[in-house]
Structure formats: C-alpha cells, structure tokens
Design a protein around this motif. Structure first.
Motif, PDB file in Angstrom:
ATOM      1  N   GLY A   1       4.144  23.938  12.849  1.00  0.00           N
ATOM      2  CA  GLY A   1       5.326  25.135  13.156  1.00  0.00           C
ATOM      3  C   GLY A   1       6.885  24.750  12.617  1.00  0.00           C
ATOM      4  O   GLY A   1       7.686  25.246  13.468  1.00  0.00           O
ATOM      5  N   GLY A   2       6.880  23.785  11.660  1.00  0.00           N
ATOM      6  CA  GLY A   2       8.317  23.542  11.226  1.00  0.00           C
ATOM      7  C   GLY A   2       8.990  22.465  12.041  1.00  0.00           C
ATOM      8  O   GLY A   2       9.717  22.119  11.724  1.00  0.00           O
ATOM      9  N   GLU A   3       8.025  22.032  12.999  1.00  0.00           N
ATOM     10  CA  GLU A   3       8.753  20.808  13.966  1.00  0.00           C
ATOM     11  C   GLU A   3       8.353  19.494  13.218  1.00  0.00           C
ATOM     12  O   GLU A   3       7.288  19.279  13.000  1.00  0.00           O
ATOM     13  N   PHE A   4       9.175  18.557  13.271  1.00  0.00           N
ATOM     14  CA  PHE A   4       8.975  17.235  12.959  1.00  0.00           C
ATOM     15  C   PHE A   4       7.977  16.345  13.973  1.00  0.00           C
ATOM     16  O   PHE A   4       8.348  16.318  15.023  1.00  0.00           O
ATOM     17  N   ALA A   5       6.809  16.176  13.425  1.00  0.00           N
ATOM     18  CA  ALA A   5       5.705  15.631  14.540  1.00  0.00           C
ATOM     19  C   ALA A   5       5.461  14.369  14.570  1.00  0.00           C
ATOM     20  O   ALA A   5       5.233  13.472  15.515  1.00  0.00           O
ATOM     21  N   ALA A   6       5.431  13.702  13.109  1.00  0.00           N
ATOM     22  CA  ALA A   6       4.935  12.410  12.995  1.00  0.00           C
ATOM     23  C   ALA A   6       5.362  11.627  11.772  1.00  0.00           C
ATOM     24  O   ALA A   6       5.682  12.502  10.866  1.00  0.00           O
ATOM     25  N   THR A   7       5.462  10.406  11.696  1.00  0.00           N
ATOM     26  CA  THR A   7       5.655   9.720  10.441  1.00  0.00           C
ATOM     27  C   THR A   7       4.967   8.682  10.357  1.00  0.00           C
ATOM     28  O   THR A   7       4.502   7.999  11.147  1.00  0.00           O
ATOM     29  N   ILE A   8       4.659   8.219   8.934  1.00  0.00           N
ATOM     30  CA  ILE A   8       4.064   7.020   8.699  1.00  0.00           C
ATOM     31  C   ILE A   8       4.325   6.703   7.116  1.00  0.00           C
ATOM     32  O   ILE A   8       4.569   7.424   6.493  1.00  0.00           O
ATOM     33  N   ARG A   9       4.626   5.282   6.939  1.00  0.00           N
ATOM     34  CA  ARG A   9       4.922   4.772   5.591  1.00  0.00           C
ATOM     35  C   ARG A   9       4.101   3.499   5.239  1.00  0.00           C
ATOM     36  O   ARG A   9       3.734   2.728   6.265  1.00  0.00           O
ATOM     37  N   LEU A  10       3.798   3.182   4.156  1.00  0.00           N
ATOM     38  CA  LEU A  10       3.374   1.690   3.676  1.00  0.00           C
ATOM     39  C   LEU A  10       4.463   1.080   2.600  1.00  0.00           C
ATOM     40  O   LEU A  10       4.986   1.822   2.087  1.00  0.00           O
ATOM     41  N   TRP A  11       4.253   0.034   2.547  1.00  0.00           N
ATOM     42  CA  TRP A  11       5.210  -0.879   1.899  1.00  0.00           C
ATOM     43  C   TRP A  11       4.499  -1.861   1.273  1.00  0.00           C
ATOM     44  O   TRP A  11       3.511  -2.408   1.264  1.00  0.00           O
ATOM     45  N   ASP A  12       5.035  -2.213  -0.363  1.00  0.00           N
ATOM     46  CA  ASP A  12       4.419  -3.182  -0.993  1.00  0.00           C
ATOM     47  C   ASP A  12       4.726  -4.481  -0.391  1.00  0.00           C
ATOM     48  O   ASP A  12       5.963  -5.061  -0.383  1.00  0.00           O
ATOM     49  N   ILE A  13       3.628  -5.420  -0.489  1.00  0.00           N
ATOM     50  CA  ILE A  13       3.972  -6.788  -0.100  1.00  0.00           C
ATOM     51  C   ILE A  13       2.965  -7.659  -0.712  1.00  0.00           C
ATOM     52  O   ILE A  13       1.952  -7.094  -1.484  1.00  0.00           O
ATOM     53  N   ALA A  14       2.998  -8.918  -0.573  1.00  0.00           N
ATOM     54  CA  ALA A  14       1.967 -10.065  -1.046  1.00  0.00           C
ATOM     55  C   ALA A  14       1.509 -10.730   0.236  1.00  0.00           C
ATOM     56  O   ALA A  14       2.127 -10.903   0.864  1.00  0.00           O
ATOM     57  N   ALA A  15       0.180 -10.481   0.274  1.00  0.00           N
ATOM     58  CA  ALA A  15      -0.410 -11.268   1.495  1.00  0.00           C
ATOM     59  C   ALA A  15      -0.939 -12.896   1.025  1.00  0.00           C
ATOM     60  O   ALA A  15      -2.096 -13.216   1.017  1.00  0.00           O
ATOM     61  N   GLY A  16       0.395 -13.232   0.946  1.00  0.00           N
ATOM     62  CA  GLY A  16       0.314 -14.830   0.423  1.00  0.00           C
ATOM     63  C   GLY A  16       0.399 -14.551  -1.251  1.00  0.00           C
ATOM     64  O   GLY A  16       0.192 -13.640  -1.893  1.00  0.00           O
ATOM     65  N   PRO A  17       0.439 -15.681  -1.913  1.00  0.00           N
ATOM     66  CA  PRO A  17       0.600 -15.777  -3.498  1.00  0.00           C
ATOM     67  C   PRO A  17      -0.780 -14.952  -4.077  1.00  0.00           C
ATOM     68  O   PRO A  17      -1.827 -15.434  -3.633  1.00  0.00           O
ATOM     69  N   GLY A  18      -0.391 -14.264  -5.045  1.00  0.00           N
ATOM     70  CA  GLY A  18      -1.669 -13.782  -5.873  1.00  0.00           C
ATOM     71  C   GLY A  18      -2.320 -12.543  -5.041  1.00  0.00           C
ATOM     72  O   GLY A  18      -3.540 -12.589  -5.604  1.00  0.00           O
ATOM     73  N   CYS A  19      -2.014 -12.266  -3.899  1.00  0.00           N
ATOM     74  CA  CYS A  19      -2.759 -11.304  -3.216  1.00  0.00           C
ATOM     75  C   CYS A  19      -2.021 -10.027  -2.741  1.00  0.00           C
ATOM     76  O   CYS A  19      -1.421  -9.746  -1.928  1.00  0.00           O
ATOM     77  N   PRO A  20      -1.825  -9.095  -3.904  1.00  0.00           N
ATOM     78  CA  PRO A  20      -1.040  -7.852  -3.641  1.00  0.00           C
ATOM     79  C   PRO A  20      -1.737  -6.861  -2.339  1.00  0.00           C
ATOM     80  O   PRO A  20      -2.959  -6.828  -2.307  1.00  0.00           O
ATOM     81  N   ALA A  21      -0.851  -6.152  -1.611  1.00  0.00           N
ATOM     82  CA  ALA A  21      -1.371  -5.590  -0.529  1.00  0.00           C
ATOM     83  C   ALA A  21      -0.453  -4.464  -0.046  1.00  0.00           C
ATOM     84  O   ALA A  21       0.882  -4.801  -0.573  1.00  0.00           O
ATOM     85  N   LEU A  22      -0.656  -3.789   1.019  1.00  0.00           N
ATOM     86  CA  LEU A  22       0.270  -2.891   1.490  1.00  0.00           C
ATOM     87  C   LEU A  22       0.584  -3.287   3.162  1.00  0.00           C
ATOM     88  O   LEU A  22      -0.222  -3.930   3.830  1.00  0.00           O
ATOM     89  N   LEU A  23       1.857  -3.013   3.468  1.00  0.00           N
ATOM     90  CA  LEU A  23       2.234  -3.069   5.007  1.00  0.00           C
ATOM     91  C   LEU A  23       2.312  -1.783   5.404  1.00  0.00           C
ATOM     92  O   LEU A  23       2.945  -1.000   5.025  1.00  0.00           O
ATOM     93  N   LEU A  24       1.347  -1.479   6.506  1.00  0.00           N
ATOM     94  CA  LEU A  24       1.417  -0.105   7.170  1.00  0.00           C
ATOM     95  C   LEU A  24       2.471   0.209   8.466  1.00  0.00           C
ATOM     96  O   LEU A  24       2.158  -0.975   9.207  1.00  0.00           O
ATOM     97  N   GLY A  25       3.216   1.108   8.464  1.00  0.00           N
ATOM     98  CA  GLY A  25       4.101   1.086   9.574  1.00  0.00           C
ATOM     99  C   GLY A  25       5.518   1.446   9.251  1.00  0.00           C
ATOM    100  O   GLY A  25       5.954   1.337   8.001  1.00  0.00           O
ATOM    101  N   PRO A  26       6.256   1.925  10.106  1.00  0.00           N
ATOM    102  CA  PRO A  26       5.836   2.155  11.439  1.00  0.00           C
ATOM    103  C   PRO A  26       5.070   3.663  11.396  1.00  0.00           C
ATOM    104  O   PRO A  26       5.307   4.387  10.538  1.00  0.00           O
ATOM    105  N   LEU A  27       4.219   3.711  12.418  1.00  0.00           N
ATOM    106  CA  LEU A  27       3.654   4.954  12.781  1.00  0.00           C
ATOM    107  C   LEU A  27       4.093   5.544  14.024  1.00  0.00           C
ATOM    108  O   LEU A  27       3.886   4.807  15.068  1.00  0.00           O
ATOM    109  N   ALA A  28       4.502   6.729  13.848  1.00  0.00           N
ATOM    110  CA  ALA A  28       4.793   7.079  15.474  1.00  0.00           C
ATOM    111  C   ALA A  28       4.613   8.680  15.574  1.00  0.00           C
ATOM    112  O   ALA A  28       5.074   9.610  14.460  1.00  0.00           O
ATOM    113  N   VAL A  29       4.097   9.308  16.517  1.00  0.00           N
ATOM    114  CA  VAL A  29       4.136  10.542  16.856  1.00  0.00           C
ATOM    115  C   VAL A  29       4.873  11.082  17.936  1.00  0.00           C
ATOM    116  O   VAL A  29       5.296  10.348  18.921  1.00  0.00           O
TER     117      VAL A  29
END
Ligand SMILES: CC(C)(COP(=O)(O)OP(=O)(O)OC[C@H]1O[C@@H](n2cnc3c(N)ncnc32)[C@H](O)[C@@H]1OP(=O)(O)O)[C@@H](O)C(=O)NCCC(=O)NCCS
Length: 183
Positions: free
Chosen positions: A52-80
């Motif tokens: 209803g037009g009200e801000f209810a929640a947020t979530i974002r993901l970030w580019d990271i490397a899970a150690g050398p040569g292992c691309p991944a995402l970091l999730l967070g923060p998640l909040a409602v």
C-alpha cells in the motif's frame, strides 16, 4: 497487496532507517559490512517490498569471491519492518532475490545469519567450512547456497569483496550532509 520490485534511489532513506531500527546503530561494525563498504550492490540485485505504498522490506546481494577463483554473492542485509513480520514477506523477498540471482547466472550465495531461518532456502554451513571472513564471525552462522550444484566445492580461503566501487561523494555533498546532521 505486496509488491516486490527493484530498489530505486528514492528507497534509500527508508531502507537505511529500517536497517538502523532492525540491526541497531552498531550495524556497520559487523564483519559482513567489510564486504559491502564502499561498494555498490550486485547489478540488478537490490530489492524493495512495499505494501500500500509503505516501505516494507529490503534485501540486497553483493559480488564477492568465496576464496580465489570462486565467484559468488553475499546476501544481506534482509530486514522486514517490525509490524509486518511473520506474514511471509521475508520468505517472499528471499525467494525473489535468489530466483533473480539465478536468472542472472550467479552460481552460489553466502550469508551470515541464522541457519534455522535460512536453512529453509537451502543454506548450509558445511559448504563454507574452509572459508574465512575478514573479521570475527560465528562459524555456524556462515552459510552457503549452491545455486549450481558443486559451485562451492572449490570455496576456500578468505572471502573478499569484488563488487563495483561506489562513487566517492563530492566534498561539497559531504559538507552539506554534516551540516544537515549538525542542524
Ligand atoms: C528475519 C526476518 C527478515 C524474517 O522476516 P519475516 O517477514 O518475519 O519472515 P517470514 O514471515 O517470511 O517467515 C516467518 C518464519 O520465519 C521464522 N523466523 C524468523 N526469524 C527467525 C530466526 N532468526 N530464526 C529462525 N526462524 C526465524 C518465524 O518463526 C516464522 O516461522 P514459521 O514460518 O515456521 O512460522 C525479520 O524477522 C527481520 O527483519 N528481522 C530483523 C532483521 C534480521 O534479523 N534479519 C536477518 C538477519 S540474520
């Protein structure tokens, strides 16, 4: 009606206020913040929920490397927003964000969080046991999800940020921000 959509610049103030309330003023001291500071979130992976037009929640993901040569995402923060919790919004945000990450070809996601909550989306601690974060962390809360089976098999060593750098604010903008805070 719940609407999940990409985050826009006009969401930032409401998002930051929600995160301050959800995680407290000390939230930037968290180790996962070391992987986000001065970076932009991964392209196309910042989401807002509104009701209803009200801000209810947020979530974002970030580019990271899970150690050398292992691309991944970091999730967070998640909040409602506190008064909207327990209605499935967090789960809807998680499923939406993970589906969009998969569509964009990402193969693995890490996060620091409660296994009893994130386990329902497939996050496990055993796939991160050879990884370290750049600061203190509780090993049982470092969780990983293989979107593509085996994607974290080679994950070992220090997790590092690989995202695009955020533009440095102009000095004049910083002065104005300090003046506004002081006013
Ligand atoms: C965690 C959070 C995002 C969940 O959002 P939500 O919209 O309330 O979650 P949903 O309604 O989709 O899911 C509710 C379910 O998750 C469970 N749950 C919520 N937080 C949990 C936690 N920390 N550990 C285990 N289960 C949890 C609820 O008990 C409920 O279980 P049920 O489905 O069996 O009844 C929300 O509580 C929040 O914003 N908390 C403050 C910020 C935070 O802690 N973020 C996560 C960082 S680890």
């Amino acid at each position: 009606m719940l609407i999940l959509r990409s985050e826009s610049a006009s969401d930032i103030a409401a998002r930051e206020a929600l995160l301050d309330t959800a995680f407290g003023a000390n939230r930037r001291a968290k180790t996962s913040e070391r992987l986000r500071e001065r970076r932009l979130a991964a392209e196309g992976l910042s989401f807002t929920a509104e009701i209803g037009g009200e801000f209810a929640a947020t979530i974002r993901l970030w580019d990271i490397a899970a150690g050398p040569g292992c691309p991944a995402l970091l999730l967070g923060p998640l909040a409602v927003a506190a008064h909207l919790r327990g209605q499935g919004i967090g789960c809807a945000m998680m499923r939406h964000a993970l589906a969009e990450a998969a569509k964009l070809g990402h193969k693995a996601v890490l996060l620091v969080g409660d296994e009893p909550y994130y386990g329902r989306f497939g996050f496990r601690a055993d796939v991160t046991e050879r990884l370290w974060l750049p600061g203190p962390f509780e090993r049982a809360r470092l969780l990983g999800l293989e979107i593509e089976p085996g994607a974290l098999q080679s994950a070992r060593g220090m997790v590092s940020a690989t995202g695009r750098f955020a533009p440095v604010p102009a000095l004049g903008d910083l002065v104005r921000q300090v003046e506004m805070l002081a006013a």
